[in-house]
Design an enzyme around this catalytic site. Structure first.
Site, PDB file in Angstrom:
ATOM      1  N   CYS A 109      24.716  10.660  14.174  1.00 48.72           N
ATOM      2  CA  CYS A 109      23.649  11.393  14.607  1.00 48.72           C
ATOM      3  C   CYS A 109      23.030  11.926  13.407  1.00 48.72           C
ATOM      4  O   CYS A 109      21.707  12.610  13.694  1.00 48.72           O
ATOM      5  CB  CYS A 109      24.209  12.786  15.764  1.00 48.72           C
ATOM      6  SG  CYS A 109      25.251  12.048  16.842  1.00 48.72           S
ATOM      7  N   HIS A 399      18.303  13.352  22.697  1.00 49.21           N
ATOM      8  CA  HIS A 399      18.929  13.058  21.316  1.00 49.21           C
ATOM      9  C   HIS A 399      18.986  11.500  21.315  1.00 49.21           C
ATOM     10  O   HIS A 399      20.021  11.050  21.613  1.00 49.21           O
ATOM     11  CB  HIS A 399      20.227  13.674  21.414  1.00 49.21           C
ATOM     12  CG  HIS A 399      21.052  13.337  20.339  1.00 49.21           C
ATOM     13  ND1 HIS A 399      20.563  13.189  18.917  1.00 49.21           N
ATOM     14  CD2 HIS A 399      22.181  13.096  20.248  1.00 49.21           C
ATOM     15  CE1 HIS A 399      21.442  13.078  18.244  1.00 49.21           C
ATOM     16  NE2 HIS A 399      22.667  12.960  18.933  1.00 49.21           N
ATOM     17  N   CYS A 429      25.730  17.971  13.177  1.00 49.69           N
ATOM     18  CA  CYS A 429      26.688  17.425  13.051  1.00 49.69           C
ATOM     19  C   CYS A 429      26.757  16.086  13.566  1.00 49.69           C
ATOM     20  O   CYS A 429      25.680  15.676  13.954  1.00 49.69           O
ATOM     21  CB  CYS A 429      27.870  18.167  14.179  1.00 49.69           C
ATOM     22  SG  CYS A 429      27.079  18.004  15.830  1.00 49.69           S
TER      23      CYS A 429
END
EC number: 2.3.1.155
Length: 445
Positions: A109, A399, A429
């Site tokens: 991510c 996302h 994270c």
């Protein structure tokens, strides 16, 4: 105006993070395609189509000459096999000069964070002056593989010389060989899905279902307000071939606590606290930013938006600390920059799960966590919520794994401009137990 005066006073009172002998690196512009729920309007595209749209949006917004870029870097997580270096395919498609080298990076991510910081490194090293960094993720279509045994048989068939060899191989195929392999949002090292890990993390930090649902509702509510007020100015409209023009994110859905309470746990049943509504959703989208040395930006007549300052990458145990990147990265990057939590005016943290955000905030606010895991005497404290993710976040805006980092950085720059702050902090994270944090400084207006 009053805001400008406040900004000027701020800048006089607060020190700048410029370092002697180190080039100032600036964010000139940042754009993104609308972030859409997977399987909606982008469903028939390919990842490079979205990346190309973001790059063309950046070119359009900056009037940047197509040969003025030294290097292009893109982040992505689940790769389309045909375009393994999606940065190159997207840049050619967007009409950039074919003389510009491009490469693709991956770090779950925080892939576009790596793209940006790689660009910062190239500028700092004196290799480049002008970088385009970005990220793309396309979850509407993912590579689904044949089973290992089936792949082995197919490769052997390819090499078989005689009809007898071919028939023998075909005869060896069993029904079980035909079961496909789907990519999973699971840790390779622990075989645990991320949602399951988020649920355990929430439990470890005593984060309740109520807290998570409240945070999710806050994210969607703030995102809707920001969208309606026209604050999400990084979003470019994109004419999807054969479909409509899309101009805004479509996952923003303010609900009510009553509606959220009806959802069942998604991962740990029946007692888990992580649900579909308090988790980020599978998203298609792409982002792009223009990063330059300050001197180059000014020489080309650009008005930078922000300085990119200190950053850190962190890494810890992927079993029990998978999603604690912000709790580890934030104190480290503040220490590097010589700042405290109180110095930060704008926080933009990646919201993977509401439970993950709440756990990180509790960790940052815990002396025990600071002493036991960070080797610090005292905690840095949790961010003030009136400064935190005020225009929504990954839970509501969406996302796309590879694209979120650039969205966070651009949002910090835009919020600093709007709110008249001096310093912003990005934290995220990532799978693998990794994380990123960066300090961004407002450019004097």
């Amino acid at each position: 105006s009053q805001r400008m005066l406040k900004q000027t006073l701020f800048n006089l009172l607060k020190k700048t993070l410029a370092k002697p002998g180190v080039k100032n690196i600036v964010l000139v512009e940042g754009v993104r395609t609308p972030f859409l729920l997977s399987g909606t309007t982008y469903a028939d595209l390919m990842p490079h189509d979205l990346a190309r749209a973001a790059l063309q949006g950046l070119l359009h917004k900056t009037s940047l000459p197509k040969d003025a870029v030294d290097y292009i870097i893109y982040g992505t997580v689940i790769q389309e096999v045909k375009t393994s270096n999606v940065a190159r395919e997207a840049s050619l498609g967007a009409g950039f000069s074919d003389k510009i080298p491009s490469h693709t990076v991956t770090m779950a991510c925080i892939s576009s964070n790596v793209a940006m910081t790689t660009g910062v490194g190239l500028i700092t090293a004196g290799q480049c002056d002008t970088i385009v960094a970005g990220g793309v993720e396309f979850m509407s279509d993912v590579p689904i593989r044949h089973s290992r045994k089936m792949r082995k048989t197919m490769l052997a068939l390819n090499r078989a010389k005689t009809l007898g060899q071919r028939l023998s191989l075909i005869g060896s195929i069993r029904m079980a060989h035909l079961t496909p392999e789907l990519p999973a949002v699971a840790e390779f090292s622990t075989a645990e899905t991320m949602g399951h890990s988020a649920d355990r993390l929430a439990a470890a930090f005593g984060v309740t279902r109520l807290e998570q649902d409240e945070f999710a509702l806050r994210s969607h509510t703030l995102a809707k307000q920001a969208q309606d007020a026209g604050l999400l100015s990084d979003v470019i409209s994109f004419k999807v071939p054969g479909r409509d023009t899309v101009a805004k994110d479509n996952g923003i859905r303010p609900s009510s606590m009553e509606q959220l309470a009806k959802l069942k746990p998604a991962f740990i049943k029946p007692h888990g606290t992580v649900t579909a509504a308090n988790s980020s959703f599978l998203t298609d989208g792409a982002s792009a930013v223009l990063i330059m040395s300050e001197e180059k930006a000014l020489a080309m007549g650009y008005k930078p938006k922000a300085y990119l300052r200190d950053f850190v990458f962190v890494s810890q145990d992927p079993k029990d600390q998978l999603l604690l990147g912000p709790a580890y990265g934030t104190p480290k990057v503040l220490a590097r920059a010589g700042l405290t939590m109180d110095d930060i005016d704008v926080f933009e943290f990646h919201e993977a799960f509401a439970g993950q955000i709440m756990a990180n905030l509790k960790a940052l606010d815990s002396d025990w966590f600071a002493q036991t895991y960070m080797g610090r005497k005292v905690k840095v404290g949790a961010p003030a919520m009136e400064k935190f993710n005020l225009w929504g976040g990954s839970l509501s805006l969406g996302h796309p794994f590879g694209a979120t980092g650039c969205r966070l950085v651009t949002t910090v720059a835009h919020r600093l401009l709007k709110e008249g702050g001096q310093y912003g902090l990005v934290a995220a994270c990532a799978a693998g137990g990794q994380g990123h944090a960066m300090v961004i400084e407002a450019y004097p207006q």
